[in-house]
Design a protein around this motif. Structure first.
Motif, PDB file in Angstrom:
ATOM      1  N   SER A   1     117.441  62.846  96.967  1.00  0.00           N
ATOM      2  CA  SER A   1     117.281  61.494  97.499  1.00  0.00           C
ATOM      3  C   SER A   1     116.622  60.605  96.454  1.00  0.00           C
ATOM      4  O   SER A   1     116.292  61.021  95.342  1.00  0.00           O
ATOM      5  CB  SER A   1     116.426  61.541  98.772  1.00  0.00           C
ATOM      6  N   GLU A   2     116.398  59.335  96.824  1.00  0.00           N
ATOM      7  CA  GLU A   2     115.749  58.399  95.914  1.00  0.00           C
ATOM      8  C   GLU A   2     114.327  58.828  95.586  1.00  0.00           C
ATOM      9  O   GLU A   2     113.834  58.599  94.482  1.00  0.00           O
ATOM     10  CB  GLU A   2     115.746  57.001  96.535  1.00  0.00           C
ATOM     11  N   THR A   3     113.689  59.470  96.544  1.00  0.00           N
ATOM     12  CA  THR A   3     112.321  59.951  96.293  1.00  0.00           C
ATOM     13  C   THR A   3     112.308  60.947  95.149  1.00  0.00           C
ATOM     14  O   THR A   3     111.442  60.922  94.283  1.00  0.00           O
ATOM     15  CB  THR A   3     111.749  60.595  97.562  1.00  0.00           C
ATOM     16  N   ALA A   4     113.302  61.835  95.161  1.00  0.00           N
ATOM     17  CA  ALA A   4     113.383  62.817  94.089  1.00  0.00           C
ATOM     18  C   ALA A   4     113.686  62.147  92.757  1.00  0.00           C
ATOM     19  O   ALA A   4     113.196  62.566  91.701  1.00  0.00           O
ATOM     20  CB  ALA A   4     114.457  63.851  94.410  1.00  0.00           C
ATOM     21  N   GLU A   5     114.481  61.080  92.784  1.00  0.00           N
ATOM     22  CA  GLU A   5     114.779  60.365  91.544  1.00  0.00           C
ATOM     23  C   GLU A   5     113.509  59.760  90.959  1.00  0.00           C
ATOM     24  O   GLU A   5     113.251  59.840  89.758  1.00  0.00           O
ATOM     25  CB  GLU A   5     115.808  59.267  91.821  1.00  0.00           C
ATOM     26  N   LYS A   6     112.702  59.171  91.815  1.00  0.00           N
ATOM     27  CA  LYS A   6     111.476  58.536  91.333  1.00  0.00           C
ATOM     28  C   LYS A   6     110.487  59.565  90.792  1.00  0.00           C
ATOM     29  O   LYS A   6     109.736  59.287  89.865  1.00  0.00           O
ATOM     30  CB  LYS A   6     110.838  57.731  92.466  1.00  0.00           C
ATOM     31  N   SER A   7     110.498  60.758  91.409  1.00  0.00           N
ATOM     32  CA  SER A   7     109.533  61.775  90.982  1.00  0.00           C
ATOM     33  C   SER A   7     110.009  62.555  89.764  1.00  0.00           C
ATOM     34  O   SER A   7     109.297  63.423  89.275  1.00  0.00           O
ATOM     35  CB  SER A   7     109.275  62.754  92.138  1.00  0.00           C
ATOM     36  N   GLY A   8     111.231  62.253  89.291  1.00  0.00           N
ATOM     37  CA  GLY A   8     111.738  62.962  88.128  1.00  0.00           C
ATOM     38  C   GLY A   8     112.312  64.321  88.452  1.00  0.00           C
ATOM     39  O   GLY A   8     112.706  65.061  87.542  1.00  0.00           O
ATOM     40  N   GLN A   9     112.393  64.668  89.727  1.00  0.00           N
ATOM     41  CA  GLN A   9     112.894  65.987  90.097  1.00  0.00           C
ATOM     42  C   GLN A   9     114.376  66.113  89.815  1.00  0.00           C
ATOM     43  O   GLN A   9     114.873  67.188  89.503  1.00  0.00           O
ATOM     44  CB  GLN A   9     112.628  66.249  91.576  1.00  0.00           C
ATOM     45  N   MET A  10     115.113  64.997  89.888  1.00  0.00           N
ATOM     46  CA  MET A  10     116.538  65.039  89.609  1.00  0.00           C
ATOM     47  C   MET A  10     116.802  65.432  88.167  1.00  0.00           C
ATOM     48  O   MET A  10     117.690  66.261  87.881  1.00  0.00           O
ATOM     49  CB  MET A  10     117.181  63.684  89.926  1.00  0.00           C
ATOM     50  N   GLU A  11     116.026  64.868  87.268  1.00  0.00           N
ATOM     51  CA  GLU A  11     116.209  65.212  85.857  1.00  0.00           C
ATOM     52  C   GLU A  11     115.905  66.677  85.612  1.00  0.00           C
ATOM     53  O   GLU A  11     116.603  67.355  84.846  1.00  0.00           O
ATOM     54  CB  GLU A  11     115.325  64.321  84.983  1.00  0.00           C
ATOM     55  N   ARG A  12     114.874  67.185  86.256  1.00  0.00           N
ATOM     56  CA  ARG A  12     114.554  68.606  86.089  1.00  0.00           C
ATOM     57  C   ARG A  12     115.687  69.473  86.634  1.00  0.00           C
ATOM     58  O   ARG A  12     116.030  70.510  86.059  1.00  0.00           O
ATOM     59  CB  ARG A  12     113.247  68.930  86.809  1.00  0.00           C
ATOM     60  N   SER A  13     116.287  69.027  87.748  1.00  0.00           N
ATOM     61  CA  SER A  13     117.385  69.790  88.322  1.00  0.00           C
ATOM     62  C   SER A  13     118.599  69.785  87.410  1.00  0.00           C
ATOM     63  O   SER A  13     119.260  70.820  87.233  1.00  0.00           O
ATOM     64  CB  SER A  13     117.757  69.208  89.690  1.00  0.00           C
ATOM     65  N   LYS A  14     118.910  68.638  86.815  1.00  0.00           N
ATOM     66  CA  LYS A  14     120.042  68.578  85.894  1.00  0.00           C
ATOM     67  C   LYS A  14     119.815  69.495  84.692  1.00  0.00           C
ATOM     68  O   LYS A  14     120.736  70.153  84.207  1.00  0.00           O
ATOM     69  CB  LYS A  14     120.259  67.138  85.431  1.00  0.00           C
ATOM     70  N   LYS A  15     118.581  69.545  84.232  1.00  0.00           N
ATOM     71  CA  LYS A  15     118.263  70.416  83.108  1.00  0.00           C
ATOM     72  C   LYS A  15     118.458  71.879  83.507  1.00  0.00           C
ATOM     73  O   LYS A  15     119.031  72.673  82.739  1.00  0.00           O
ATOM     74  CB  LYS A  15     116.825  70.170  82.663  1.00  0.00           C
ATOM     75  N   ASN A  16     118.007  72.244  84.712  1.00  0.00           N
ATOM     76  CA  ASN A  16     118.199  73.614  85.183  1.00  0.00           C
ATOM     77  C   ASN A  16     119.680  73.950  85.320  1.00  0.00           C
ATOM     78  O   ASN A  16     120.109  75.060  85.007  1.00  0.00           O
ATOM     79  CB  ASN A  16     117.510  73.802  86.535  1.00  0.00           C
ATOM     80  N   ALA A  17     120.479  72.959  85.793  1.00  0.00           N
ATOM     81  CA  ALA A  17     121.914  73.201  85.968  1.00  0.00           C
ATOM     82  C   ALA A  17     122.581  73.461  84.627  1.00  0.00           C
ATOM     83  O   ALA A  17     123.461  74.334  84.515  1.00  0.00           O
ATOM     84  CB  ALA A  17     122.560  72.007  86.668  1.00  0.00           C
ATOM     85  N   ARG A  18     122.193  72.703  83.599  1.00  0.00           N
ATOM     86  CA  ARG A  18     122.791  72.932  82.275  1.00  0.00           C
ATOM     87  C   ARG A  18     122.451  74.320  81.751  1.00  0.00           C
ATOM     88  O   ARG A  18     123.276  74.967  81.089  1.00  0.00           O
ATOM     89  CB  ARG A  18     122.306  71.855  81.305  1.00  0.00           C
ATOM     90  N   GLN A  19     121.250  74.791  82.064  1.00  0.00           N
ATOM     91  CA  GLN A  19     120.855  76.113  81.596  1.00  0.00           C
ATOM     92  C   GLN A  19     121.553  77.229  82.370  1.00  0.00           C
ATOM     93  O   GLN A  19     121.653  78.356  81.866  1.00  0.00           O
ATOM     94  CB  GLN A  19     119.338  76.268  81.739  1.00  0.00           C
ATOM     95  N   ARG A  20     122.047  76.922  83.577  1.00  0.00           N
ATOM     96  CA  ARG A  20     122.630  77.961  84.421  1.00  0.00           C
ATOM     97  C   ARG A  20     124.148  77.880  84.508  1.00  0.00           C
ATOM     98  O   ARG A  20     124.760  78.475  85.394  1.00  0.00           O
ATOM     99  CB  ARG A  20     122.036  77.863  85.827  1.00  0.00           C
TER     100      ARG A  20
END
Length: 926
Positions: A481-500
């Motif tokens: 959600s937008e909350t996750a975008e503001k907290s930077g969690q989306m970027e961390r998730s994208k980074k994890n996805a690239r690693q996996r």
């Protein structure tokens, strides 16, 4: 005239008691012939015909009216039977009186209440009435009959609003089983209600509070005025009395208001506490609200409230707030665990998965819930595929219940088993093939392996898209959600996805490998290694699947591949499915050709020996149609879909298909040989018929009871000739049209084999027909001790030659009857054999007399001129050698005599020699 019907007789009623307007079912005999025959129905003396519904001669349904009698008979009257009788009765019950505050299944008019005391209607609100339960304890209605109570208390009533109220009746009716302690409680409740209006002395004090204050103020004013005037004349006793009165009043007021003021202070404290609670009620009510919203599934509300509480009280130092906030955190932690369990629960929809991942993300759950969900879905799909196979080996296995989940919907017909299209490509009737028509095809039960592949592919196609879309959403961050975008969690998730990415690729490949190996285990077990066969195989192969079923399986797998390709899954992950499709296509071609070869072998059983006007039976046509149907059934298999390789790209496949095709052609050639060489007794030709379209035929073989060996040889030769000139060439064109490789080799080998058979059959026929003719020449020539050296002047052609010509004519007639096109070939060989034998005999003669030479030349020339249209270079050479062996005719008289005798011979045998004329030959060629 018809006999009068018996009067109606009622033998039963259900129910047998009830209040007015109760619906009852009346049963009996002779209850009328129809609705119009029913003219009367009374129950307890009340006419119920208006509500009666005639069902049959033994059943009537109606409603009981407001009868005067409480019990009576049921009388039915019909036109046909008159007034009837009854063996049963109905008891009419009085309806219970329903109070204003009593529960009732019907609507009670509260605004038009009937007051029993005044015996008149009163429009009074129900709240002004006495309560329905004055004792304040639970009412337990007794089962005493109303009629008995009325007789026990005549003129009385159990209604407490009635003037004739009877307490005993009320207690018996409403509290017959109530204990004595409960009745004592009811007495206390009555006393409380009686004393409810009495107020204590405190109420009087509160009411006269202002009076006491005014009295104290008045006394104080009088006292001050007396002191200001200096009046010392007032007696001390009066002043003392006033002061005593004031002191007592003050003490009394203090005593009276001490408790009130104390309660005021407590009320102020409570009010302040309530203000605090009201001001911070959000936090204090939050644990309970979280529980309620979780139960209702309003997780968004819980998350929003939690974020708000965290921002307001997350760092508070107030102990009360800390305590409640800790309770909130406990509830949120339980919610995280609940959401994670729901996320990993299977089966579930993609929408729910995304929703739970977003909730966990907003709640800052530890770890990576999205990846955990992907892993759980991966294992779920593998487990479903395994259970799908096990369901056919262990039907009662508990894991099979997962396959029948409503969310999977594997048993519904999104895509029903397409058996109907098999009829389009069905070949000739065989034991395992399908008859034409969809209805006939559905009569056959699909093999377990086919149903398994259908179900397995449907399972994968239904589950893998959501699995892939979940990964795509995980990669692009749309799960949060937008909350996750503001907290930077989306970027961390994208980074994890690239690693996996590699891990997910392995998951997809594992699913694809399991799908392919399960299908191979069911359909291509020989393509698996021994270890894989134990894990993925185990199917009982009673008989190999037919080409039609393999074609259906290929279509199913192709549709599945197209569905997966539409998801934009990389082609390298789906290549293993393309390899499977290629192997299935190759296997389908091999199996279809093998079955075709078996069908070809059985064509011999279908030979009916019915010859058309070209000397052909239906066998070549059946052979060609069998090949064409087989190739047509392979059309969808041979066609390459996008991304598929040619089925003939491998050299081994080309060689196998070529050998099978040659085997099919050779099988039919063997079939022909078997038919033509079978003993006479093994062939039933009772149904034989021949097309006699030519008026020049000498006869027909349809009159014979059975075919001779020579006739079967001729029919086989005619079929061979047609196969060589038409059928094999047509089949070669169809092979090329369908992309077969090595068609030239197939045609060449088949033609050579066919020609060898044709030559063998031809030699056999010539041996049958020519040998007897040739063998009769020498005995005929020397019949009667004929000697070339000592013979009379020739008077004509001798009988042996005439007999030989008649035998040749018989051969011509037999061949012409079967096939006109075979006549030149057969006759030429017969003439060659005869001319060669005649030449040999002439060359063996040591010397000829003049008459002997003339006789020999006459017979040689007569035979040569008669069969002139069938002469070949070999036969011409034989006749030449025969003539050269004779002495030359020197005198013109001899030559003239020879010519006269030849003409005489031709004239006398003109009718017999017609078949050797050029017009007949021309007709045959046409």
């Amino acid at each position: 005239m018809s006999r009068a019907r018996q009067p109606p007789l009622v033998t039963g009623i259900s129910p047998n008691e009830g209040i007015s307007w109760t619906k009852v079912t009346i049963r009996g005999e002779n209850l009328g012939t129809g609705p119009t025959d029913l003219i009367g129905l009374t129950i307890c003396g009340h006419n119920c015909l208006l509500t009666a519904e005639w069902m049959s001669a033994s059943k009537i349904v109606c409603r009981v009216g407001q009868a005067k009698n409480d019990k009576g008979d049921i009388i039915v009257t019909t036109k046909s039977g008159g007034k009837g009788t009854s063996t049963v009765s109905f008891k009419l019950l009085k309806p219970e009186k329903i109070g204003i505050l009593d529960q009732s299944a019907v609507w009670v008019d509260e605004m038009n209440y009937y007051d029993m005391r005044t015996d008149r209607n009163k429009g009074i609100p129900p709240l002004s009435l006495r309560p329905a339960n004055p004792l304040g304890i639970e009412i337990d209605k007794g089962r005493f009959p109303q009629k008995d109570l009325e007789s026990l208390f005549p003129g009385m009533s159990a209604d407490f609003t009635s003037e004739n109220f009877s307490a005993a009746w009320y207690l018996i009716e409403n509290h017959s089983t109530t204990s004595f302690d409960q009745l004592k409680t009811a007495v206390v409740n009555l006393k409380k209600q009686a004393n409810k209006k009495n107020e204590g002395s405190l109420a009087y004090v509160k009411g006269g509070l202002s009076t006491f204050f005014e009295a104290q103020d008045a006394l104080s004013a009088i006292h001050q005025k007396l002191e200001a005037d200096g009046t010392e004349k007032v007696e001390g006793s009066m002043t003392q009395k006033l002061e005593n009165v004031l002191n007592r009043a003050s003490n009394t007021a203090d005593t009276l208001f001490q408790e009130v003021l104390g309660r005021k202070d407590k009320a102020d404290s409570t009010r302040n506490a309530l203000n605090v609670l009201q001001r911070f009620k959000f936090l204090f009510n939050l644990p309970l609200n979280i529980e309620r919203n979780i139960q209702k599934g309003d997780y968004d509300v819980v998350i929003n409230d939690y974020e708000k509480a965290k921002s307001l009280f997350g760092k508070t130092e107030v102990q009360v707030f800390k305590k409640y906030y800790a309770e909130v955190e406990t509830r949120i932690e339980a919610l995280r665990e609940l959401l994670l369990d729901k996320l990993l629960e299977t089966p579930s929809t993609l929408h729910d998965q995304k929703r739970y991942i977003r909730y966990l993300s907003d709640l800052h759950a530890p770890g990576d819930p999205a990846w955990q969900c992907i892993g759980a879905q991966h294992q779920w799909i593998l487990q479903l595929m395994h259970n799908c196979k096990e369901s056919y080996f262990f039907p009662l296995c508990p894991g099979n219940a997962l396959l029948h989940s409503p969310m999977l919907d594997l048993d519904s017909d999104v895509r029903p088993l397409p058996i109907g299209h098999l009829s389009q490509t069905a070949s000739l009737k065989r034991g395992s093939s399908f008859q034409s028509g969809r209805d006939d095809a559905w009569r056959y039960k699909a093999p377990q392996q086919v149903v398994f592949v259908e179900k397995l592919t449907k399972l994968v196609v239904s589950q893998l898209p959501n699995f892939w879309k979940l990964w795509v959403s995980y990669v692009n961050g749309s799960l949060f959600s937008e909350t996750a975008e503001k907290s930077g969690q989306m970027e961390r998730s994208k980074k994890n996805a690239r690693q996996r990415q590699n891990d997910f690729k392995k998951m997809i490949q594992e699913v694809m490998h399991s799908l392919v190996k399960l299908i191979r285990g069911a359909l291509l077990p020989f393509s698996l290694r021994e270890g894989e066969l134990r894990q993925y195989g185990g199917w009982e192969m009673k008989s190999e699947l037919s080409g039609q079923w393999l074609t259906h399986v290929i279509q199913t797998v192709r549709l599945s591949s197209e569905s997966l390709t539409a998801l934009e899954i990389p082609n390298d992950m789906l290549q293993i499915i393309q390899d499977l499709i290629l192997d299935l296509r190759v296997r389908c071609i091999i199996v279809t050709l093998q079955h075709t070869a078996e069908d070809i072998k059985r064509l011999a059983e279908k030979e009916d020996w019915v010859v058309d006007n070209e000397g052909l039976t239906s066998l070549p046509s059946q052979f060609e149609q069998c090949i064409i149907h087989s190739l047509q059934s392979l059309k969808t298999v041979l066609d390459c879909k996008p991304g598929e390789a040619s089925v003939f790209q491998q050299q081994k496949t080309q060689e196998d298909v070529c050998q099978l095709s040659i085997g099919i052609m050779q099988g039919f050639i063997d079939c022909l040989e078997q038919l033509s060489t079978k003993p006479d007794g093994d062939i039933d030709t009772s149904h034989l018929s021949v097309d006699v379209s030519s008026p020049d035929l000498f006869g027909s073989i349809h009159e014979e009871s059975s075919l001779s060996s020579e006739q079967r040889l001729l029919i086989a030769l005619s079929n061979c000739r047609y196969l060589e000139r038409h059928t094999f060439l047509n089949i070669a064109e169809h092979f090329e049209k369908h992309g077969f490789q090595g068609v030239d080799k197939i045609t060449q080998v088949s033609m050579e084999s066919l020609k060898e058979l044709d030559q063998r059959l031809f030699e056999m026929y010539i041996e049958f027909k020519a040998d007897p003719i040739v063998g009769s020449l020498e005995p005929g020539i020397y019949a009667g001790y004929f000697d070339w050296k000592d013979c009379l002047v020739p008077t004509g052609v001798r009988n042996y030659l005439k007999e030989a010509l008649v035998n040749i004519i018989a051969v011509h007639a037999e061949v012409f009857t079967i096939s006109k096109d075979l006549v030149p070939r057969v006759m030429s060989r017969v003439v060659e054999a005869v001319s060669e034998e005649l030449s040999r005999l002439m060359q063996c003669v040591s010397s000829f007399s003049k008459n002997g030479a003339l006789q020999a030349k006459l017979e040689i020339c007569a035979l040569r001129d008669t069969v002139a249209i069938y002469l070949t270079p070999e036969s011409k050479s034989s006749f030449k050698q025969a003539l050269e062996a004779l002495p030359q005719l020197s005198s013109g008289t001899d030559r003239k005599l020879l010519e006269e005798l030849l003409n005489k011979f031709k004239s006398s045998m003109h009718l017999q020699l017609t078949c050797f004329q050029a017009s007949s030959s021309a007709m045959m060629k046409t």
